[in-house]
Write a protein that holds these residues in place. Sequence first.
Motif, PDB file in Angstrom:
ATOM      1  N   PRO A  83      53.179  42.677  20.318  1.00 19.01           N
ATOM      2  CA  PRO A  83      52.305  42.013  21.299  1.00 19.01           C
ATOM      3  C   PRO A  83      51.185  42.954  21.749  1.00 19.01           C
ATOM      4  N   ASP A  84      50.109  42.393  22.279  1.00 18.37           N
ATOM      5  CA  ASP A  84      49.024  43.221  22.799  1.00 18.37           C
ATOM      6  C   ASP A  84      49.385  43.717  24.202  1.00 18.37           C
ATOM      7  N   SER A  85      48.503  44.529  24.778  1.00 17.37           N
ATOM      8  CA  SER A  85      48.793  45.175  26.064  1.00 17.37           C
ATOM      9  C   SER A  85      49.000  44.168  27.193  1.00 17.37           C
ATOM     10  N   GLU A  86      48.224  43.090  27.161  1.00 14.43           N
ATOM     11  CA  GLU A  86      48.368  42.091  28.225  1.00 14.43           C
ATOM     12  C   GLU A  86      49.717  41.392  28.148  1.00 14.43           C
ATOM     13  N   GLN A  87      50.149  41.103  26.922  1.00 14.11           N
ATOM     14  CA  GLN A  87      51.452  40.466  26.768  1.00 14.11           C
ATOM     15  C   GLN A  87      52.583  41.406  27.151  1.00 14.11           C
ATOM     16  N   LEU A  88      52.374  42.716  26.961  1.00 17.54           N
ATOM     17  CA  LEU A  88      53.425  43.691  27.243  1.00 17.54           C
ATOM     18  C   LEU A  88      53.475  44.111  28.708  1.00 17.54           C
ATOM     19  N   ARG A  89      52.448  43.804  29.468  1.00 16.83           N
ATOM     20  CA  ARG A  89      52.413  44.259  30.850  1.00 16.83           C
ATOM     21  C   ARG A  89      53.654  43.830  31.644  1.00 16.83           C
ATOM     22  N   PRO A  90      54.075  42.577  31.585  1.00 11.52           N
ATOM     23  CA  PRO A  90      55.303  42.203  32.313  1.00 11.52           C
ATOM     24  C   PRO A  90      56.534  42.944  31.799  1.00 11.52           C
ATOM     25  N   ALA A  91      56.595  43.176  30.484  1.00  6.27           N
ATOM     26  CA  ALA A  91      57.747  43.878  29.923  1.00  6.27           C
ATOM     27  C   ALA A  91      57.783  45.323  30.405  1.00  6.27           C
ATOM     28  N   PHE A  92      56.611  45.983  30.453  1.00  4.41           N
ATOM     29  CA  PHE A  92      56.564  47.356  30.953  1.00  4.41           C
ATOM     30  C   PHE A  92      57.013  47.408  32.411  1.00  4.41           C
ATOM     31  N   SER A  93      56.580  46.433  33.200  1.00  6.31           N
ATOM     32  CA  SER A  93      56.964  46.399  34.611  1.00  6.31           C
ATOM     33  C   SER A  93      58.470  46.196  34.766  1.00  6.31           C
ATOM     34  N   ALA A  94      59.031  45.291  33.975  1.00 11.03           N
ATOM     35  CA  ALA A  94      60.477  45.045  34.049  1.00 11.03           C
ATOM     36  C   ALA A  94      61.259  46.281  33.613  1.00 11.03           C
ATOM     37  N   ALA A  95      60.794  46.945  32.558  1.00 10.53           N
ATOM     38  CA  ALA A  95      61.487  48.144  32.073  1.00 10.53           C
ATOM     39  C   ALA A  95      61.448  49.240  33.123  1.00 10.53           C
ATOM     40  N   ALA A  96      60.284  49.434  33.753  1.00 13.17           N
ATOM     41  CA  ALA A  96      60.166  50.468  34.779  1.00 13.17           C
ATOM     42  C   ALA A  96      61.056  50.169  35.979  1.00 13.17           C
ATOM     43  N   ALA A  97      61.112  48.901  36.404  1.00 14.58           N
ATOM     44  CA  ALA A  97      61.932  48.530  37.560  1.00 14.58           C
ATOM     45  C   ALA A  97      63.416  48.761  37.274  1.00 14.58           C
ATOM     46  N   LYS A  98      63.881  48.363  36.085  1.00 13.61           N
ATOM     47  CA  LYS A  98      65.300  48.549  35.752  1.00 13.61           C
ATOM     48  C   LYS A  98      65.627  50.034  35.562  1.00 13.61           C
ATOM     49  N   ALA A  99      64.667  50.799  35.025  1.00 13.06           N
ATOM     50  CA  ALA A  99      64.890  52.233  34.883  1.00 13.06           C
ATOM     51  C   ALA A  99      65.039  52.886  36.253  1.00 13.06           C
ATOM     52  N   GLU A 100      64.252  52.445  37.229  1.00 15.11           N
ATOM     53  CA  GLU A 100      64.369  52.968  38.595  1.00 15.11           C
ATOM     54  C   GLU A 100      65.723  52.593  39.203  1.00 15.11           C
ATOM     55  N   ASP A 101      66.150  51.361  38.989  1.00 10.79           N
ATOM     56  CA  ASP A 101      67.449  50.929  39.512  1.00 10.79           C
ATOM     57  C   ASP A 101      68.578  51.769  38.909  1.00 10.79           C
ATOM     58  N   LEU A 102      68.456  52.061  37.624  1.00  8.69           N
ATOM     59  CA  LEU A 102      69.496  52.829  36.959  1.00  8.69           C
ATOM     60  C   LEU A 102      69.507  54.279  37.437  1.00  8.69           C
ATOM     61  N   SER A 103      68.345  54.865  37.679  1.00 11.96           N
ATOM     62  CA  SER A 103      68.315  56.230  38.206  1.00 11.96           C
ATOM     63  C   SER A 103      68.873  56.271  39.627  1.00 11.96           C
ATOM     64  N   ALA A 104      68.609  55.226  40.419  1.00  8.20           N
ATOM     65  CA  ALA A 104      69.176  55.164  41.771  1.00  8.20           C
ATOM     66  C   ALA A 104      70.699  55.092  41.709  1.00  8.20           C
ATOM     67  N   LEU A 105      71.239  54.339  40.759  1.00  8.31           N
ATOM     68  CA  LEU A 105      72.688  54.242  40.595  1.00  8.31           C
ATOM     69  C   LEU A 105      73.274  55.586  40.172  1.00  8.31           C
ATOM     70  N   GLN A 106      72.594  56.287  39.293  1.00  6.63           N
ATOM     71  CA  GLN A 106      73.052  57.613  38.891  1.00  6.63           C
ATOM     72  C   GLN A 106      73.055  58.582  40.071  1.00  6.63           C
ATOM     73  N   ASN A 107      72.061  58.490  40.926  1.00  9.87           N
ATOM     74  CA  ASN A 107      72.003  59.356  42.098  1.00  9.87           C
ATOM     75  C   ASN A 107      73.106  59.012  43.098  1.00  9.87           C
ATOM     76  N   ARG A 108      73.493  57.751  43.156  1.00 13.68           N
ATOM     77  CA  ARG A 108      74.641  57.379  44.009  1.00 13.68           C
ATOM     78  C   ARG A 108      75.923  57.997  43.460  1.00 13.68           C
ATOM     79  N   MET A 109      76.079  57.980  42.125  1.00  9.80           N
ATOM     80  CA  MET A 109      77.251  58.625  41.529  1.00  9.80           C
ATOM     81  C   MET A 109      77.257  60.124  41.828  1.00  9.80           C
ATOM     82  N   ALA A 110      76.060  60.734  41.800  1.00  2.78           N
ATOM     83  CA  ALA A 110      75.967  62.167  42.067  1.00  2.78           C
ATOM     84  C   ALA A 110      76.329  62.499  43.506  1.00  2.78           C
TER      85      ALA A 110
END
Length: 344
Positions: free
Chosen positions: A110-137
Amino acid sequence: MDEDMSTGAQGAEPPPSAEQRRESGMAERMSKAKEASQRSRIDNARRRAPKASVLRYAAVVLFAVASLGMIVYFTGTSSAHESAVRSNLSEIKELEKALAESEANAKNVPDSEQLRPAFSAAAAKAEDLSALQNRMAGLNFEVRDRSGVLAEYGGMVDEAKKFFTTGTLSGGAFLPHGQWYQPHEPGKNEKGQAAWIRVSGKDWGWQAIPTKTVDSAGNITAIWEARFIGGENDGMLLAWVAGKYDPQRGEFFDMKRGRTVEGNDRLGATTSPPEGSSEKTLVPAPNEKELIDSASRRTPSTGTSTTTPQSTPTSTPTGGPTAAPPGTDTQDPGMADPGLNGAN
């Protein structure tokens, strides 16, 4: 009478002169010399005939051998050439096939415009996962009764499973639904023994690193880094994790972990104390598999299996080269990310 006598005197030959006798003798000698010369040439030819025959035979044999060698050479050269041609044609066909597949895959990206929502979703879930790892720590396992903290940890493990594809949870290099990394330092455990104890979650943490990298299938690269926070080691990189995010499924997969030399030295997996410690030996810290299995035995799991396969960490041995994340000076060949953004 007189006439008859006169006639008879004119018919008789005069005797040869001295000059004529010399010429006659010379001619005879020349004839004999010529005859002797011819006889000598004939004798010499007869003597040379056997030797000449051998030389001619040898020349014929050498010519035949040379001709046969040339035939064999050109035959072999032709065969080798044909074999090389066939090999090259096969390689060309494979390259053409790979090129065609690459072009087809490139059209599906896909082009950049089509990927923009996917990049946003990936970044949000990556942040959630790092927050969960920090809770484990932030969990405190240095207590005599670990039932409560293990139950809490088990709940976090079940929560983490939702971020990954099912195949990712079946083991491999490490267990992504457990705690990715935990630094340790010498201290006293709940039994008062000299041991590797967990560094407080306030002194280090995980951070998601946003990227703009996507593969031909549309999967987005995700990266996390673990660093010290504050103190003399502020910002020191300890470990990193990289994976891929599938926008269609909303899950991460192909997770890989690496540790720096500093991070590996603080892993707490050995009985040897660090340099400068007054302790002679330390109780090793439990690894993530042991913690997950202990938590699973105390808390009903909503995921797949209650026990996990044996993990084989991909840590760098103490004293070995630093396993740096993408974007740093030393890159892992399989994880190089030319599109890394904000890696530091």
